[in-house]
Design a protein around this motif. Structure first.
Motif, PDB file in Angstrom:
ATOM      1  N   GLU A   2       0.840  -1.194   0.000  1.00 16.32           N
ATOM      2  CA  GLU A   2       0.000   0.000   0.000  1.00 16.32           C
ATOM      3  C   GLU A   2       0.879   1.250   0.000  1.00 16.32           C
ATOM      4  O   GLU A   2       1.879   1.319   0.699  1.00 16.32           O
ATOM      5  CB  GLU A   2      -0.878  -0.013   1.262  1.00 16.32           C
ATOM      6  N   LYS A   3       0.536   2.227  -0.797  1.00 16.22           N
ATOM      7  CA  LYS A   3       1.289   3.475  -0.854  1.00 16.22           C
ATOM      8  C   LYS A   3       1.065   4.264   0.436  1.00 16.22           C
ATOM      9  O   LYS A   3      -0.066   4.417   0.895  1.00 16.22           O
ATOM     10  CB  LYS A   3       0.837   4.302  -2.053  1.00 16.22           C
ATOM     11  N   ALA A   4       2.155   4.766   1.019  1.00 13.42           N
ATOM     12  CA  ALA A   4       2.056   5.564   2.243  1.00 13.42           C
ATOM     13  C   ALA A   4       1.369   6.890   1.941  1.00 13.42           C
ATOM     14  O   ALA A   4       1.535   7.465   0.873  1.00 13.42           O
ATOM     15  CB  ALA A   4       3.441   5.808   2.827  1.00 13.42           C
ATOM     16  N   TRP A   5       0.599   7.376   2.902  1.00 15.68           N
ATOM     17  CA  TRP A   5      -0.085   8.651   2.769  1.00 15.68           C
ATOM     18  C   TRP A   5       0.909   9.790   2.966  1.00 15.68           C
ATOM     19  O   TRP A   5       1.945   9.636   3.598  1.00 15.68           O
ATOM     20  CB  TRP A   5      -1.202   8.756   3.809  1.00 15.68           C
ATOM     21  N   ASP A   6       0.561  10.946   2.461  1.00 17.92           N
ATOM     22  CA  ASP A   6       1.317  12.176   2.652  1.00 17.92           C
ATOM     23  C   ASP A   6       1.555  12.399   4.150  1.00 17.92           C
ATOM     24  O   ASP A   6       0.673  12.151   4.966  1.00 17.92           O
ATOM     25  CB  ASP A   6       0.484  13.315   2.037  1.00 17.92           C
ATOM     26  N   ILE A   7       2.740  12.897   4.515  1.00 15.87           N
ATOM     27  CA  ILE A   7       3.097  13.076   5.923  1.00 15.87           C
ATOM     28  C   ILE A   7       2.127  14.006   6.650  1.00 15.87           C
ATOM     29  O   ILE A   7       1.803  13.791   7.821  1.00 15.87           O
ATOM     30  CB  ILE A   7       4.561  13.563   6.086  1.00 15.87           C
ATOM     31  N   LYS A   8       1.621  15.038   5.977  1.00 17.43           N
ATOM     32  CA  LYS A   8       0.685  15.966   6.629  1.00 17.43           C
ATOM     33  C   LYS A   8      -0.624  15.261   6.971  1.00 17.43           C
ATOM     34  O   LYS A   8      -1.172  15.444   8.053  1.00 17.43           O
ATOM     35  CB  LYS A   8       0.451  17.185   5.744  1.00 17.43           C
ATOM     36  N   ILE A   9      -1.114  14.438   6.039  1.00 21.29           N
ATOM     37  CA  ILE A   9      -2.347  13.681   6.308  1.00 21.29           C
ATOM     38  C   ILE A   9      -2.113  12.693   7.449  1.00 21.29           C
ATOM     39  O   ILE A   9      -2.964  12.527   8.325  1.00 21.29           O
ATOM     40  CB  ILE A   9      -2.833  12.944   5.033  1.00 21.29           C
ATOM     41  N   ARG A  10      -0.952  12.033   7.442  1.00 22.74           N
ATOM     42  CA  ARG A  10      -0.660  11.070   8.514  1.00 22.74           C
ATOM     43  C   ARG A  10      -0.616  11.760   9.872  1.00 22.74           C
ATOM     44  O   ARG A  10      -1.169  11.248  10.848  1.00 22.74           O
ATOM     45  CB  ARG A  10       0.639  10.333   8.241  1.00 22.74           C
ATOM     46  N   LEU A  11       0.045  12.912   9.960  1.00 26.91           N
ATOM     47  CA  LEU A  11       0.110  13.630  11.234  1.00 26.91           C
ATOM     48  C   LEU A  11      -1.274  14.092  11.686  1.00 26.91           C
ATOM     49  O   LEU A  11      -1.625  13.976  12.862  1.00 26.91           O
ATOM     50  CB  LEU A  11       1.064  14.821  11.123  1.00 26.91           C
ATOM     51  N   LEU A  12      -2.063  14.619  10.749  1.00 25.17           N
ATOM     52  CA  LEU A  12      -3.418  15.030  11.098  1.00 25.17           C
ATOM     53  C   LEU A  12      -4.266  13.837  11.512  1.00 25.17           C
ATOM     54  O   LEU A  12      -5.063  13.921  12.454  1.00 25.17           O
ATOM     55  CB  LEU A  12      -4.065  15.778   9.922  1.00 25.17           C
ATOM     56  N   HIS A  13      -4.088  12.694  10.834  1.00 23.59           N
ATOM     57  CA  HIS A  13      -4.826  11.486  11.192  1.00 23.59           C
ATOM     58  C   HIS A  13      -4.450  11.024  12.598  1.00 23.59           C
ATOM     59  O   HIS A  13      -5.312  10.656  13.393  1.00 23.59           O
ATOM     60  CB  HIS A  13      -4.576  10.380  10.161  1.00 23.59           C
ATOM     61  N   TRP A  14      -3.153  11.009  12.894  1.00 21.66           N
ATOM     62  CA  TRP A  14      -2.696  10.643  14.242  1.00 21.66           C
ATOM     63  C   TRP A  14      -3.345  11.561  15.279  1.00 21.66           C
ATOM     64  O   TRP A  14      -3.864  11.094  16.301  1.00 21.66           O
ATOM     65  CB  TRP A  14      -1.179  10.770  14.359  1.00 21.66           C
ATOM     66  N   ALA A  15      -3.288  12.875  15.024  1.00 20.00           N
ATOM     67  CA  ALA A  15      -3.831  13.837  15.980  1.00 20.00           C
ATOM     68  C   ALA A  15      -5.338  13.675  16.161  1.00 20.00           C
ATOM     69  O   ALA A  15      -5.842  13.696  17.290  1.00 20.00           O
ATOM     70  CB  ALA A  15      -3.486  15.262  15.534  1.00 20.00           C
ATOM     71  N   ILE A  16      -6.055  13.485  15.064  1.00 17.49           N
ATOM     72  CA  ILE A  16      -7.502  13.278  15.169  1.00 17.49           C
ATOM     73  C   ILE A  16      -7.805  11.957  15.860  1.00 17.49           C
ATOM     74  O   ILE A  16      -8.670  11.884  16.730  1.00 17.49           O
ATOM     75  CB  ILE A  16      -8.176  13.353  13.781  1.00 17.49           C
ATOM     76  N   ALA A  17      -7.082  10.906  15.489  1.00 15.77           N
ATOM     77  CA  ALA A  17      -7.323   9.589  16.099  1.00 15.77           C
ATOM     78  C   ALA A  17      -7.115   9.646  17.608  1.00 15.77           C
ATOM     79  O   ALA A  17      -7.937   9.130  18.374  1.00 15.77           O
ATOM     80  CB  ALA A  17      -6.412   8.533  15.469  1.00 15.77           C
ATOM     81  N   LEU A  18      -6.045  10.270  18.054  1.00 17.19           N
ATOM     82  CA  LEU A  18      -5.757  10.327  19.490  1.00 17.19           C
ATOM     83  C   LEU A  18      -6.735  11.217  20.237  1.00 17.19           C
ATOM     84  O   LEU A  18      -7.286  10.816  21.272  1.00 17.19           O
ATOM     85  CB  LEU A  18      -4.320  10.797  19.721  1.00 17.19           C
ATOM     86  N   THR A  19      -6.978  12.426  19.724  1.00 17.37           N
ATOM     87  CA  THR A  19      -7.857  13.343  20.450  1.00 17.37           C
ATOM     88  C   THR A  19      -9.312  12.880  20.415  1.00 17.37           C
ATOM     89  O   THR A  19      -9.993  12.903  21.438  1.00 17.37           O
ATOM     90  CB  THR A  19      -7.739  14.782  19.909  1.00 17.37           C
ATOM     91  N   ALA A  20      -9.779  12.446  19.252  1.00 16.94           N
ATOM     92  CA  ALA A  20     -11.182  12.002  19.155  1.00 16.94           C
ATOM     93  C   ALA A  20     -11.413  10.733  19.964  1.00 16.94           C
ATOM     94  O   ALA A  20     -12.468  10.579  20.592  1.00 16.94           O
ATOM     95  CB  ALA A  20     -11.577  11.795  17.699  1.00 16.94           C
ATOM     96  N   THR A  21     -10.451   9.831  19.978  1.00 16.64           N
ATOM     97  CA  THR A  21     -10.611   8.602  20.768  1.00 16.64           C
ATOM     98  C   THR A  21     -10.655   8.931  22.250  1.00 16.64           C
ATOM     99  O   THR A  21     -11.495   8.397  22.987  1.00 16.64           O
ATOM    100  CB  THR A  21      -9.485   7.605  20.451  1.00 16.64           C
ATOM    101  N   PHE A  22      -9.776   9.827  22.700  1.00 19.07           N
ATOM    102  CA  PHE A  22      -9.842  10.238  24.107  1.00 19.07           C
ATOM    103  C   PHE A  22     -11.194  10.863  24.409  1.00 19.07           C
ATOM    104  O   PHE A  22     -11.808  10.573  25.441  1.00 19.07           O
ATOM    105  CB  PHE A  22      -8.724  11.231  24.462  1.00 19.07           C
ATOM    106  N   GLN A  23     -11.664  11.728  23.531  1.00 17.83           N
ATOM    107  CA  GLN A  23     -12.952  12.389  23.746  1.00 17.83           C
ATOM    108  C   GLN A  23     -14.084  11.361  23.842  1.00 17.83           C
ATOM    109  O   GLN A  23     -14.930  11.440  24.725  1.00 17.83           O
ATOM    110  CB  GLN A  23     -13.244  13.389  22.626  1.00 17.83           C
ATOM    111  N   GLN A  24     -14.075  10.407  22.918  1.00 23.10           N
ATOM    112  CA  GLN A  24     -15.131   9.401  22.923  1.00 23.10           C
ATOM    113  C   GLN A  24     -15.075   8.558  24.199  1.00 23.10           C
ATOM    114  O   GLN A  24     -16.095   8.315  24.836  1.00 23.10           O
ATOM    115  CB  GLN A  24     -15.018   8.505  21.690  1.00 23.10           C
ATOM    116  N   LEU A  25     -13.889   8.105  24.565  1.00 23.06           N
ATOM    117  CA  LEU A  25     -13.769   7.247  25.745  1.00 23.06           C
ATOM    118  C   LEU A  25     -14.054   8.013  27.036  1.00 23.06           C
ATOM    119  O   LEU A  25     -14.744   7.501  27.923  1.00 23.06           O
ATOM    120  CB  LEU A  25     -12.385   6.598  25.793  1.00 23.06           C
ATOM    121  N   SER A  26     -13.569   9.238  27.142  1.00 25.48           N
ATOM    122  CA  SER A  26     -13.827  10.010  28.362  1.00 25.48           C
ATOM    123  C   SER A  26     -15.302  10.356  28.494  1.00 25.48           C
ATOM    124  O   SER A  26     -15.827  10.444  29.608  1.00 25.48           O
ATOM    125  CB  SER A  26     -12.964  11.270  28.410  1.00 25.48           C
TER     126      SER A  26
END
Length: 188
Positions: A2-26
Protein backbone atom coordinates in the motif's frame (compact mmCIF):
# COMPACT_ATOMS: atom_id res chain seq x y z
CA UNK A 1 2.44 -2.80 -0.84
CA UNK A 2 0.00 0.00 0.00
CA UNK A 3 1.29 3.48 -0.85
CA UNK A 4 2.06 5.56 2.24
CA UNK A 5 -0.08 8.65 2.77
CA UNK A 6 1.32 12.18 2.65
CA UNK A 7 3.10 13.08 5.92
CA UNK A 8 0.68 15.97 6.63
CA UNK A 9 -2.35 13.68 6.31
CA UNK A 10 -0.66 11.07 8.51
CA UNK A 11 0.11 13.63 11.23
CA UNK A 12 -3.42 15.03 11.10
CA UNK A 13 -4.83 11.49 11.19
CA UNK A 14 -2.70 10.64 14.24
CA UNK A 15 -3.83 13.84 15.98
CA UNK A 16 -7.50 13.28 15.17
CA UNK A 17 -7.32 9.59 16.10
CA UNK A 18 -5.76 10.33 19.49
CA UNK A 19 -7.86 13.34 20.45
CA UNK A 20 -11.18 12.00 19.15
CA UNK A 21 -10.61 8.60 20.77
CA UNK A 22 -9.84 10.24 24.11
CA UNK A 23 -12.95 12.39 23.75
CA UNK A 24 -15.13 9.40 22.92
CA UNK A 25 -13.77 7.25 25.75
CA UNK A 26 -13.83 10.01 28.36
CA UNK A 27 -17.43 10.85 27.44
CA UNK A 28 -18.47 7.37 28.54
CA UNK A 29 -17.45 8.13 32.12
CA UNK A 30 -18.28 11.80 32.61
CA UNK A 31 -21.87 11.30 33.71
CA UNK A 32 -20.76 9.43 36.84
CA UNK A 33 -20.32 11.91 39.74
CA UNK A 34 -17.11 10.14 40.78
CA UNK A 35 -15.50 10.84 37.42
CA UNK A 36 -16.24 14.54 37.02
CA UNK A 37 -12.49 15.15 37.22
CA UNK A 38 -12.40 14.11 33.54
CA UNK A 39 -14.49 17.09 32.46
CA UNK A 40 -11.66 19.70 32.42
CA UNK A 41 -9.49 17.31 30.38
CA UNK A 42 -12.39 16.65 28.02
CA UNK A 43 -12.89 20.40 27.58
CA UNK A 44 -9.23 21.22 26.92
CA UNK A 45 -8.55 18.26 24.66
CA UNK A 46 -11.83 18.99 22.87
CA UNK A 47 -10.51 22.45 22.01
CA UNK A 48 -7.29 20.84 20.73
CA UNK A 49 -9.34 18.34 18.69
CA UNK A 50 -11.40 21.20 17.20
CA UNK A 51 -8.21 23.01 16.20
CA UNK A 52 -6.75 19.86 14.61
CA UNK A 53 -10.03 19.33 12.78
CA UNK A 54 -9.92 22.89 11.49
CA UNK A 55 -6.39 22.24 10.17
CA UNK A 56 -7.64 19.02 8.55
CA UNK A 57 -10.50 20.86 6.79
CA UNK A 58 -8.17 23.61 5.58
CA UNK A 59 -5.60 21.11 4.32
CA UNK A 60 -8.29 19.03 2.59
CA UNK A 61 -9.56 22.17 0.90
CA UNK A 62 -6.03 23.23 -0.10
CA UNK A 63 -5.23 19.91 -1.79
CA UNK A 64 -8.66 19.68 -3.45
CA UNK A 65 -9.57 16.60 -1.43
CA UNK A 66 -13.16 17.66 -0.72
CA UNK A 67 -14.40 15.91 -3.88
CA UNK A 68 -13.02 12.66 -2.40
CA UNK A 69 -14.76 13.23 0.95
CA UNK A 70 -18.00 14.46 -0.62
CA UNK A 71 -18.46 12.84 -4.05
CA UNK A 72 -21.66 14.71 -4.95
CA UNK A 73 -21.01 14.74 -8.69
CA UNK A 74 -22.63 12.12 -10.90
CA UNK A 75 -19.48 10.00 -11.22
CA UNK A 76 -18.88 10.16 -7.48
CA UNK A 77 -22.44 9.15 -6.61
CA UNK A 78 -22.27 6.25 -9.08
CA UNK A 79 -18.96 5.09 -7.57
CA UNK A 80 -20.45 5.18 -4.05
CA UNK A 81 -23.53 3.22 -5.14
CA UNK A 82 -21.47 0.72 -7.17
CA UNK A 83 -19.05 0.09 -4.28
CA UNK A 84 -21.91 -0.05 -1.77
CA UNK A 85 -23.71 -2.69 -3.83
CA UNK A 86 -20.42 -4.54 -4.26
CA UNK A 87 -19.95 -4.52 -0.50
CA UNK A 88 -23.39 -6.08 -0.08
CA UNK A 89 -22.20 -8.82 -2.47
CA UNK A 90 -19.04 -9.41 -0.44
CA UNK A 91 -16.63 -7.30 -2.52
CA UNK A 92 -14.45 -5.02 -0.41
CA UNK A 93 -14.07 -1.51 -1.90
CA UNK A 94 -10.53 -0.37 -2.65
CA UNK A 95 -8.63 1.22 0.23
CA UNK A 96 -6.73 4.47 -0.03
CA UNK A 97 -7.48 7.88 -1.39
CA UNK A 98 -10.06 7.86 -4.13
CA UNK A 99 -13.58 8.88 -4.99
CA UNK A 100 -15.96 6.21 -3.78
CA UNK A 101 -17.48 4.66 -0.69
CA UNK A 102 -14.37 4.90 1.50
CA UNK A 103 -13.86 8.61 0.88
CA UNK A 104 -17.58 9.29 1.31
CA UNK A 105 -17.72 7.48 4.66
CA UNK A 106 -14.64 9.42 5.79
CA UNK A 107 -16.49 12.61 4.86
CA UNK A 108 -19.49 11.56 6.95
CA UNK A 109 -17.17 10.84 9.88
CA UNK A 110 -15.64 14.28 9.52
CA UNK A 111 -19.12 15.83 9.56
CA UNK A 112 -19.97 13.96 12.79
CA UNK A 113 -16.67 15.04 14.32
CA UNK A 114 -17.29 18.61 13.14
CA UNK A 115 -20.72 18.58 14.79
CA UNK A 116 -19.10 17.47 18.05
CA UNK A 117 -16.40 20.12 17.72
CA UNK A 118 -18.78 22.99 16.94
CA UNK A 119 -21.28 22.18 19.68
CA UNK A 120 -18.44 21.43 22.10
CA UNK A 121 -16.77 24.78 21.41
CA UNK A 122 -20.09 26.59 21.87
CA UNK A 123 -20.55 24.87 25.24
CA UNK A 124 -16.88 25.58 26.08
CA UNK A 125 -17.53 29.28 25.54
CA UNK A 126 -20.68 29.19 27.70
CA UNK A 127 -18.80 28.02 30.82
CA UNK A 128 -16.33 30.57 32.18
CA UNK A 129 -12.94 29.19 33.30
CA UNK A 130 -13.05 27.97 36.90
CA UNK A 131 -16.86 28.08 36.96
CA UNK A 132 -18.44 25.11 38.73
CA UNK A 133 -22.16 25.88 38.49
CA UNK A 134 -24.48 25.72 35.49
CA UNK A 135 -24.02 28.32 32.76
CA UNK A 136 -26.13 31.48 32.71
CA UNK A 137 -28.40 30.15 29.93
CA UNK A 138 -29.14 26.63 31.11
CA UNK A 139 -31.78 25.97 28.43
CA UNK A 140 -29.44 26.79 25.56
CA UNK A 141 -26.66 24.82 27.21
CA UNK A 142 -28.95 21.78 27.53
CA UNK A 143 -29.91 22.11 23.85
CA UNK A 144 -26.25 22.17 22.80
CA UNK A 145 -25.49 19.27 25.13
CA UNK A 146 -28.17 17.14 23.43
CA UNK A 147 -26.83 18.06 19.99
CA UNK A 148 -23.28 17.29 21.16
CA UNK A 149 -24.42 13.87 22.37
CA UNK A 150 -26.20 13.20 19.07
CA UNK A 151 -23.05 13.95 17.06
CA UNK A 152 -21.07 11.91 19.57
CA UNK A 153 -23.30 8.91 18.93
CA UNK A 154 -22.87 9.35 15.17
CA UNK A 155 -19.13 9.55 15.77
CA UNK A 156 -19.25 6.25 17.71
CA UNK A 157 -20.92 4.59 14.71
CA UNK A 158 -18.27 6.01 12.39
CA UNK A 159 -15.39 5.17 14.75
CA UNK A 160 -16.45 1.53 15.17
CA UNK A 161 -17.09 1.10 11.45
CA UNK A 162 -13.84 2.84 10.50
CA UNK A 163 -11.74 0.64 12.77
CA UNK A 164 -13.63 -2.51 11.72
CA UNK A 165 -13.17 -1.86 8.00
CA UNK A 166 -9.51 -0.94 8.51
CA UNK A 167 -9.05 -4.31 10.22
CA UNK A 168 -10.87 -6.10 7.40
CA UNK A 169 -8.67 -4.36 4.81
CA UNK A 170 -5.54 -5.19 6.83
CA UNK A 171 -6.56 -8.86 7.09
CA UNK A 172 -7.29 -8.88 3.35
CA UNK A 173 -3.67 -7.84 2.78
CA UNK A 174 -4.12 -4.11 2.06
CA UNK A 175 -1.64 -2.93 4.75
CA UNK A 176 -3.71 0.14 5.51
CA UNK A 177 -2.23 0.60 8.99
CA UNK A 178 1.29 0.94 7.63
CA UNK A 179 0.11 3.38 4.96
CA UNK A 180 -1.79 5.77 7.22
CA UNK A 181 0.29 5.49 10.38
CA UNK A 182 3.60 5.73 8.57
CA UNK A 183 4.91 2.19 8.89
CA UNK A 184 5.01 1.59 5.12
CA UNK A 185 7.77 2.74 2.85
CA UNK A 186 6.67 5.41 0.46
CA UNK A 187 6.34 4.35 -3.19
CA UNK A 188 6.28 6.90 -5.94
Amino acid sequence: MEKAWDIKIRLLHWAIALTATFQQLSSLYMSDPGTQYLFPYHRILGAVAALVLLFFWLYSYAIYDLKVLFPWGGDGRRAVVREGLGLLRGRLPASGRGIGLSGFVHGLGLLALSGCAITGMIMFSMIPPGHVGPPADGIAFTRYTLQHKFFGQMLWLYWCGHVAFALVHQIAGDRVFGAIFGFARRRE
